[in-house]
Every structure is written in C-alpha cells, then in structure tokens.
Write a protein that holds these residues in place. Structure first.
Motif, PDB file in Angstrom:
ATOM      1  N   SER A  95      48.014  47.686  41.836  1.00  0.00           N
ATOM      2  CA  SER A  95      48.036  48.912  41.054  1.00  0.00           C
ATOM      3  C   SER A  95      47.585  48.649  39.617  1.00  0.00           C
ATOM      4  O   SER A  95      46.465  48.205  39.387  1.00  0.00           O
ATOM      5  N   THR A  96      48.461  48.897  38.626  1.00  0.00           N
ATOM      6  CA  THR A  96      48.136  48.589  37.234  1.00  0.00           C
ATOM      7  C   THR A  96      47.784  47.116  37.080  1.00  0.00           C
ATOM      8  O   THR A  96      46.889  46.752  36.308  1.00  0.00           O
ATOM      9  N   GLY A  97      48.478  46.270  37.817  1.00  0.00           N
ATOM     10  CA  GLY A  97      48.197  44.834  37.764  1.00  0.00           C
ATOM     11  C   GLY A  97      46.803  44.489  38.236  1.00  0.00           C
ATOM     12  O   GLY A  97      46.221  43.489  37.803  1.00  0.00           O
ATOM     13  N   GLY A  98      46.248  45.313  39.135  1.00  0.00           N
ATOM     14  CA  GLY A  98      44.866  45.105  39.540  1.00  0.00           C
ATOM     15  C   GLY A  98      43.913  45.340  38.391  1.00  0.00           C
ATOM     16  O   GLY A  98      42.920  44.618  38.218  1.00  0.00           O
ATOM     17  N   GLY A  99      44.201  46.364  37.581  1.00  0.00           N
ATOM     18  CA  GLY A  99      43.406  46.603  36.397  1.00  0.00           C
ATOM     19  C   GLY A  99      43.543  45.478  35.394  1.00  0.00           C
ATOM     20  O   GLY A  99      42.548  45.021  34.803  1.00  0.00           O
ATOM     21  N   GLU A 100      44.761  45.012  35.189  1.00  0.00           N
ATOM     22  CA  GLU A 100      45.006  43.898  34.279  1.00  0.00           C
ATOM     23  C   GLU A 100      44.237  42.652  34.721  1.00  0.00           C
ATOM     24  O   GLU A 100      43.610  41.967  33.894  1.00  0.00           O
ATOM     25  N   ALA A 101      44.274  42.359  36.012  1.00  0.00           N
ATOM     26  CA  ALA A 101      43.582  41.181  36.530  1.00  0.00           C
ATOM     27  C   ALA A 101      42.072  41.288  36.332  1.00  0.00           C
ATOM     28  O   ALA A 101      41.408  40.318  35.940  1.00  0.00           O
ATOM     29  N   VAL A 102      41.519  42.462  36.610  1.00  0.00           N
ATOM     30  CA  VAL A 102      40.083  42.672  36.469  1.00  0.00           C
ATOM     31  C   VAL A 102      39.658  42.548  35.004  1.00  0.00           C
ATOM     32  O   VAL A 102      38.654  41.897  34.686  1.00  0.00           O
ATOM     33  N   ARG A 103      40.420  43.157  34.101  1.00  0.00           N
ATOM     34  CA  ARG A 103      40.062  43.057  32.681  1.00  0.00           C
ATOM     35  C   ARG A 103      40.210  41.637  32.167  1.00  0.00           C
ATOM     36  O   ARG A 103      39.371  41.151  31.406  1.00  0.00           O
ATOM     37  N   PHE A 104      41.272  40.952  32.567  1.00  0.00           N
ATOM     38  CA  PHE A 104      41.425  39.555  32.164  1.00  0.00           C
ATOM     39  C   PHE A 104      40.251  38.719  32.659  1.00  0.00           C
ATOM     40  O   PHE A 104      39.673  37.935  31.905  1.00  0.00           O
ATOM     41  N   ALA A 105      39.896  38.881  33.930  1.00  0.00           N
ATOM     42  CA  ALA A 105      38.809  38.087  34.498  1.00  0.00           C
ATOM     43  C   ALA A 105      37.497  38.338  33.770  1.00  0.00           C
ATOM     44  O   ALA A 105      36.740  37.405  33.490  1.00  0.00           O
ATOM     45  N   ALA A 106      37.216  39.606  33.459  1.00  0.00           N
ATOM     46  CA  ALA A 106      35.947  39.952  32.813  1.00  0.00           C
ATOM     47  C   ALA A 106      35.894  39.517  31.363  1.00  0.00           C
ATOM     48  O   ALA A 106      34.840  39.078  30.878  1.00  0.00           O
ATOM     49  N   GLN A 107      37.014  39.607  30.646  1.00  0.00           N
ATOM     50  CA  GLN A 107      37.000  39.373  29.209  1.00  0.00           C
ATOM     51  C   GLN A 107      37.514  38.004  28.786  1.00  0.00           C
ATOM     52  O   GLN A 107      37.189  37.525  27.695  1.00  0.00           O
ATOM     53  N   HIS A 108      38.323  37.369  29.644  1.00  0.00           N
ATOM     54  CA  HIS A 108      38.934  36.094  29.252  1.00  0.00           C
ATOM     55  C   HIS A 108      38.793  35.000  30.311  1.00  0.00           C
ATOM     56  O   HIS A 108      39.183  33.861  30.049  1.00  0.00           O
ATOM     57  N   GLY A 109      38.264  35.329  31.477  1.00  0.00           N
ATOM     58  CA  GLY A 109      38.367  34.411  32.605  1.00  0.00           C
ATOM     59  C   GLY A 109      37.121  33.632  32.966  1.00  0.00           C
ATOM     60  O   GLY A 109      37.111  32.932  33.981  1.00  0.00           O
ATOM     61  N   ALA A 110      36.067  33.725  32.163  1.00  0.00           N
ATOM     62  CA  ALA A 110      34.818  33.035  32.511  1.00  0.00           C
ATOM     63  C   ALA A 110      35.063  31.537  32.677  1.00  0.00           C
ATOM     64  O   ALA A 110      35.602  30.877  31.784  1.00  0.00           O
ATOM     65  N   GLY A 111      34.684  31.016  33.836  1.00  0.00           N
ATOM     66  CA  GLY A 111      34.843  29.597  34.112  1.00  0.00           C
ATOM     67  C   GLY A 111      36.255  29.188  34.487  1.00  0.00           C
ATOM     68  O   GLY A 111      36.495  28.014  34.782  1.00  0.00           O
TER      69      GLY A 111
END
Length: 272
Positions: A95-111
């Motif tokens: 749910s909301t955590g899916g959004g959090e995970a996606v935003r983290f991956a896109a903005q902070h998760g490279a590599g």
C-alpha cells in the motif's frame, strides 16, 4: 528496542531479524512494522536479513509535526539504510509502503537495490483527475480525513470491513481486525491525517519509469482501498522489468488465503 535518529531528530524504530541478503519491508497506512511479522519470519527462516521500520508518525517512531510526506518517508528509509550499511537490497512494500519503496529506489537506491516487490501499492497515483480518470475521487480521501478527526478508534474498526474485504465475504478472523485497530491506534493523529495526502496525491510516475531492477507487482482483484485499475494495471505499463500477478477476489489487507499465496510468491521472487 533499536532506533536510528534522522538528521532532523526523528527517532525511527526498526526490527532486524536474521542474516544474509537484506529485505526491507515497508508497511501500509495506518499500520506499522508489526504488520509484516509473518513475512519477516519467513524471510529470516530462509536465509535473509529481514528489516522493517515504523514510518515516522506510526507505531513506535516519533510522532513528528512535520515531514509526513513521501519524500521525507523515503529519506528516512535512506538514513536507515545508511546507518545499517545495507546493499543488494530487496524492497517489499504494501500500500503506502509500496509508494515509499518505489520512491526510495528511484531517488536513493541506485546501485543498492536488487529487486522490488509491492502488494496493493498506491503508485502511480491514487486520486482521480482529468489525466487519471480511473482514480479515486478526492471526496473519498476527504472522508478518510474526517473519520480520523471525528472518532479515529471507531473509524479504524469500520475501515477494517473494506480493508480486508469482509463486506464482500472474504474470510478474516476477528483477531485480524483487532490487530488492524491496535496498530492504527498506535499512530499519531497528525501523522495519520497527513499521510492520507501523501499516499493519495503523490505521483510516482517518474519514479516507476526510472526503475530498472526486477519488480513483482501483486494486487488483490477485489481491492476496495487501492483499486487495481488505477494502480497495478498502470504500474506494469510504466516499469521496465515488471511482473504483475492479480489474486482473484483478494482484498487490500494481507490476510488469510491471500497472505498464504502471496507469501509463497514472495519467497520464490526473493530466491530467484
């Protein structure tokens, strides 16, 4: 209990079970990391390091006045990842955590992110608009805010009906409903109120387009909270390397037969 303190002084509670490749679990609204206990044990039992945090404003983390928005949620998660020095991460978000995970991956998760799994996740955007006619009208979210303010305790008891699909005949125990209420009542009022805007109005379209890791997108076919037409069915068209699985008749809440089937699929995805 383990906590980290973020740069703005917020204390974030987290669980850290087992050892191996890290899996970070992000919970939905109005829950906290306890909602993932079964999956945390499943991961740790199968050779993974299972980590789950309480989002700010939720559970045992600080009830902040500011920062109850998706960018800050993702930044808090990034600070947890930095504090634990994690890499090769599997993200799991409901749910909301899916959004959090996606935003983290896109903005902070490279590599740092290896793969992502979501269930009943809010991306790409929930609220209805001219460009998102399949979305949920803003009046629905206004109603959630009104319910939180008027009588949060009874509101969460009532919300569990549609959250778990009980009103559509899905078999969920009274204990599961009580747990939903208990976790919801641990959340601060300001965080509960603000998070409704965060999960309903944040647009994750560009985040999804930026992802290049495998993403498993699970969604209940009878999800009354995050309807599939505006969520998973759009998300799968935006990501580069996605797999969509629809669970016929399953609700938004992860419970009962839906949880059993989903957990089998999650373990297979983690091990793939």
């Amino acid at each position: 209990m383990p906590y980290i303190t973020t740069t703005d002084g917020t204390e974030i509670f987290y669980k850290d079970w087992g050892s191996g490749q890290p899996i970070i679990f992000s919970h939905g609204w109005p829950l906290n990391s306890d909602a993932w206990d079964v999956e945390l044990k499943l991961a740790a039992d199968n050779g993974f390091r299972a980590i789950a945090h309480d989002r700010r404003g939720h559970g045992r983390s600080s009830q902040t006045w500011l920062g109850n928005d998706m960018d800050t949620y993702a930044a808090d998660l990034a600070e947890l990842v930095d504090a634990l020095n994690l890499s090769d991460i599997i993200l799991v978000g409901h749910s909301t955590g899916g959004g959090e995970a996606v935003r983290f991956a896109a903005q902070h998760g490279a590599g740092r992110v290896a793969k992502i799994a979501t269930a009943g996740a809010v991306p790409p955007v929930m609220v209805k608009s001219e460009t998102n006619p399949e979305g949920t009208p803003i009046e629905v979210f206004d109603g959630l805010r009104a319910g939180v303010l008027a009588d949060r305790s009874q509101f969460f008891k009532d919300l569990s009906e549609s959250f778990f699909g009980i009103n559509h005949g899905f078999d969920v125990s009274p204990g599961q409903r009580d747990q939903f209420w208990r976790l919801g009542m641990q959340m601060g009022l300001k965080g509960a109120y603000d998070c409704i805007k965060a999960f309903s109005e944040t647009d994750f379209t560009e985040d999804l387009k930026a992802l290049d890791v495998p993403i498993f997108i699970a969604h209940g076919g009878d999800d009354q909270i995050v309807p599939i037409a505006a969520a998973a069915e759009k998300t799968i068209k935006l990501v580069k390397n996605g797999t969509l699985k629809v669970y016929p008749g399953a609700p938004h809440g992860i419970a009962g037969a839906y949880q059993q089937e989903l957990d089998k699929d999650l373990l297979e995805f983690w091990q793939s």
